[in-house]
Every structure is written in structure tokens, then in C-alpha cells.
Design a protein around this motif. Structure first.
Motif, PDB file in Angstrom:
ATOM      1  N   TYR A   5       0.843  -1.200   0.000  1.00 39.12           N
ATOM      2  CA  TYR A   5       0.000   0.000   0.000  1.00 39.12           C
ATOM      3  C   TYR A   5       0.872   1.240   0.000  1.00 39.12           C
ATOM      4  O   TYR A   5       0.978   1.959   0.971  1.00 39.12           O
ATOM      5  N   LEU A   6       1.518   1.467  -1.141  1.00 38.72           N
ATOM      6  CA  LEU A   6       2.380   2.620  -1.326  1.00 38.72           C
ATOM      7  C   LEU A   6       1.831   3.454  -2.475  1.00 38.72           C
ATOM      8  O   LEU A   6       1.253   2.892  -3.413  1.00 38.72           O
ATOM      9  N   PRO A   7       2.020   4.771  -2.447  1.00 35.34           N
ATOM     10  CA  PRO A   7       1.556   5.585  -3.575  1.00 35.34           C
ATOM     11  C   PRO A   7       2.175   5.104  -4.882  1.00 35.34           C
ATOM     12  O   PRO A   7       3.370   4.848  -4.950  1.00 35.34           O
ATOM     13  N   GLY A   8       1.344   4.926  -5.892  1.00 30.84           N
ATOM     14  CA  GLY A   8       1.851   4.499  -7.181  1.00 30.84           C
ATOM     15  C   GLY A   8       2.287   3.045  -7.216  1.00 30.84           C
ATOM     16  O   GLY A   8       3.054   2.650  -8.071  1.00 30.84           O
ATOM     17  N   SER A   9       1.800   2.234  -6.301  1.00 32.52           N
ATOM     18  CA  SER A   9       2.272   0.845  -6.207  1.00 32.52           C
ATOM     19  C   SER A   9       1.387  -0.134  -6.958  1.00 32.52           C
ATOM     20  O   SER A   9       1.547  -1.324  -6.810  1.00 32.52           O
ATOM     21  N   GLY A  10       0.470   0.350  -7.760  1.00 33.79           N
ATOM     22  CA  GLY A  10      -0.466  -0.563  -8.416  1.00 33.79           C
ATOM     23  C   GLY A  10      -1.626  -0.878  -7.494  1.00 33.79           C
ATOM     24  O   GLY A  10      -2.034  -2.019  -7.348  1.00 33.79           O
ATOM     25  N   SER A  11      -2.162   0.146  -6.848  1.00 30.93           N
ATOM     26  CA  SER A  11      -3.194  -0.083  -5.835  1.00 30.93           C
ATOM     27  C   SER A  11      -4.449  -0.743  -6.394  1.00 30.93           C
ATOM     28  O   SER A  11      -5.158  -1.423  -5.668  1.00 30.93           O
ATOM     29  N   SER A  12      -4.726  -0.602  -7.701  1.00 28.76           N
ATOM     30  CA  SER A  12      -5.892  -1.302  -8.251  1.00 28.76           C
ATOM     31  C   SER A  12      -5.653  -2.805  -8.240  1.00 28.76           C
ATOM     32  O   SER A  12      -6.581  -3.581  -7.992  1.00 28.76           O
ATOM     33  N   ALA A  13      -4.420  -3.245  -8.478  1.00 31.19           N
ATOM     34  CA  ALA A  13      -4.103  -4.674  -8.364  1.00 31.19           C
ATOM     35  C   ALA A  13      -4.231  -5.118  -6.914  1.00 31.19           C
ATOM     36  O   ALA A  13      -4.735  -6.207  -6.629  1.00 31.19           O
ATOM     37  N   ASP A  14      -3.784  -4.295  -5.990  1.00 37.69           N
ATOM     38  CA  ASP A  14      -3.916  -4.615  -4.564  1.00 37.69           C
ATOM     39  C   ASP A  14      -5.388  -4.757  -4.186  1.00 37.69           C
ATOM     40  O   ASP A  14      -5.760  -5.681  -3.462  1.00 37.69           O
ATOM     41  N   TRP A  15      -6.227  -3.848  -4.679  1.00 36.57           N
ATOM     42  CA  TRP A  15      -7.666  -3.927  -4.401  1.00 36.57           C
ATOM     43  C   TRP A  15      -8.217  -5.240  -4.947  1.00 36.57           C
ATOM     44  O   TRP A  15      -8.963  -5.941  -4.269  1.00 36.57           O
ATOM     45  N   PHE A  16      -7.862  -5.570  -6.195  1.00 40.13           N
ATOM     46  CA  PHE A  16      -8.353  -6.804  -6.817  1.00 40.13           C
ATOM     47  C   PHE A  16      -7.965  -8.021  -5.986  1.00 40.13           C
ATOM     48  O   PHE A  16      -8.791  -8.894  -5.725  1.00 40.13           O
ATOM     49  N   ILE A  17      -6.721  -8.090  -5.555  1.00 41.74           N
ATOM     50  CA  ILE A  17      -6.240  -9.218  -4.751  1.00 41.74           C
ATOM     51  C   ILE A  17      -7.041  -9.335  -3.464  1.00 41.74           C
ATOM     52  O   ILE A  17      -7.483 -10.426  -3.090  1.00 41.74           O
ATOM     53  N   GLN A  18      -7.246  -8.230  -2.790  1.00 40.72           N
ATOM     54  CA  GLN A  18      -7.973  -8.241  -1.521  1.00 40.72           C
ATOM     55  C   GLN A  18      -9.440  -8.634  -1.720  1.00 40.72           C
ATOM     56  O   GLN A  18     -10.000  -9.372  -0.913  1.00 40.72           O
ATOM     57  N   GLN A  19     -10.075  -8.145  -2.772  1.00 38.87           N
ATOM     58  CA  GLN A  19     -11.500  -8.400  -2.997  1.00 38.87           C
ATOM     59  C   GLN A  19     -11.778  -9.815  -3.503  1.00 38.87           C
ATOM     60  O   GLN A  19     -12.769 -10.418  -3.117  1.00 38.87           O
ATOM     61  N   THR A  20     -10.930 -10.327  -4.380  1.00 40.70           N
ATOM     62  CA  THR A  20     -11.211 -11.613  -5.023  1.00 40.70           C
ATOM     63  C   THR A  20     -10.436 -12.777  -4.429  1.00 40.70           C
ATOM     64  O   THR A  20     -10.744 -13.924  -4.736  1.00 40.70           O
ATOM     65  N   LYS A  21      -9.411 -12.454  -3.626  1.00 38.50           N
ATOM     66  CA  LYS A  21      -8.520 -13.496  -3.074  1.00 38.50           C
ATOM     67  C   LYS A  21      -7.856 -14.284  -4.201  1.00 38.50           C
ATOM     68  O   LYS A  21      -7.556 -15.462  -4.070  1.00 38.50           O
ATOM     69  N   MET A  22      -7.638 -13.630  -5.343  1.00 33.68           N
ATOM     70  CA  MET A  22      -6.966 -14.233  -6.497  1.00 33.68           C
ATOM     71  C   MET A  22      -5.708 -13.426  -6.807  1.00 33.68           C
ATOM     72  O   MET A  22      -5.614 -12.264  -6.418  1.00 33.68           O
ATOM     73  N   PRO A  23      -4.738 -14.026  -7.506  1.00 32.19           N
ATOM     74  CA  PRO A  23      -3.541 -13.259  -7.879  1.00 32.19           C
ATOM     75  C   PRO A  23      -3.892 -12.103  -8.800  1.00 32.19           C
ATOM     76  O   PRO A  23      -4.818 -12.197  -9.603  1.00 32.19           O
ATOM     77  N   GLY A  24      -3.167 -11.029  -8.693  1.00 31.84           N
ATOM     78  CA  GLY A  24      -3.355  -9.880  -9.567  1.00 31.84           C
ATOM     79  C   GLY A  24      -2.006  -9.294  -9.927  1.00 31.84           C
ATOM     80  O   GLY A  24      -1.054  -9.405  -9.163  1.00 31.84           O
ATOM     81  N   ILE A  25      -1.927  -8.700 -11.092  1.00 30.04           N
ATOM     82  CA  ILE A  25      -0.669  -8.099 -11.534  1.00 30.04           C
ATOM     83  C   ILE A  25      -0.933  -6.719 -12.130  1.00 30.04           C
ATOM     84  O   ILE A  25      -2.046  -6.413 -12.558  1.00 30.04           O
ATOM     85  N   THR A  26       0.097  -5.914 -12.151  1.00 27.67           N
ATOM     86  CA  THR A  26       0.073  -4.637 -12.849  1.00 27.67           C
ATOM     87  C   THR A  26       1.213  -4.670 -13.847  1.00 27.67           C
ATOM     88  O   THR A  26       2.376  -4.828 -13.461  1.00 27.67           O
ATOM     89  N   LEU A  27       0.894  -4.563 -15.121  1.00 33.54           N
ATOM     90  CA  LEU A  27       1.920  -4.567 -16.160  1.00 33.54           C
ATOM     91  C   LEU A  27       2.456  -3.161 -16.351  1.00 33.54           C
ATOM     92  O   LEU A  27       1.689  -2.221 -16.541  1.00 33.54           O
ATOM     93  N   GLU A  28       3.749  -3.050 -16.330  1.00 27.02           N
ATOM     94  CA  GLU A  28       4.403  -1.765 -16.599  1.00 27.02           C
ATOM     95  C   GLU A  28       4.891  -1.811 -18.031  1.00 27.02           C
ATOM     96  O   GLU A  28       5.831  -2.526 -18.348  1.00 27.02           O
ATOM     97  N   ILE A  29       4.247  -1.069 -18.929  1.00 21.02           N
ATOM     98  CA  ILE A  29       4.590  -1.141 -20.343  1.00 21.02           C
ATOM     99  C   ILE A  29       5.260   0.126 -20.851  1.00 21.02           C
ATOM    100  O   ILE A  29       5.638   0.209 -22.009  1.00 21.02           O
TER     101      ILE A  29
END
Length: 64
Positions: A5-29
Motif C-alpha cells: 500500500y504505497l503511492p503508485g504501487s499498483g493499488s488497483s491490483a492490490d484492491w483486486f487481490i484483496q476483494q477476489t482473493k486471487m492473484p493480480g498483476i500490474t503490467l508496466e509497459i
């Protein structure tokens, strides 16, 4: 890797992981440009280079 939970850390992926209990990733392109937003003039080139990434990931996931 556990959610961070850091600024700019891919917080939408963190939210997804917490809500779904499934792996989540953020691609840096985008090339690394430091602690600032990617300039708009670079978006089109980045999209052209990466527009099939989602399809590739979906195809690979469907093989499992």
C-alpha cells in the motif's frame, strides 16, 4: 508477493487481490521516466508496442 500500500504501487491490483482473493498483476509497459506521469505524446507509441499484451496473457491463461 503480498499487496503493498504505497503511492503508485499498483493499488488497483492490490484492491483486486484483496476483494477476489486471487492473484493480480500490474503490467508496466512504459519506459521508466522517474516519479512522474508518462507524457501524452508517448502514449500512441507505447500502445502500438503493447496492444496485444492482454490477448497474449488471455491465450496463455486459457492453456492452463
Amino acid at each position: 508477493m503480498p499487496p503493498q500500500y504505497l503511492p503508485g504501487s499498483g493499488s488497483s491490483a492490490d484492491w483486486f487481490i484483496q476483494q477476489t482473493k486471487m492473484p493480480g498483476i500490474t503490467l508496466e509497459i512504459s519506459p521508466y521516466i522517474g516519479e512522474k506521469s508518462v507524457p501524452l505524446e508517448k502514449w500512441e507509441a507505447i500502445w502500438r508496442q503493447n496492444n496485444k499484451v492482454g490477448l497474449y496473457l488471455a491465450l496463455e491463461a486459457s492453456k492452463r
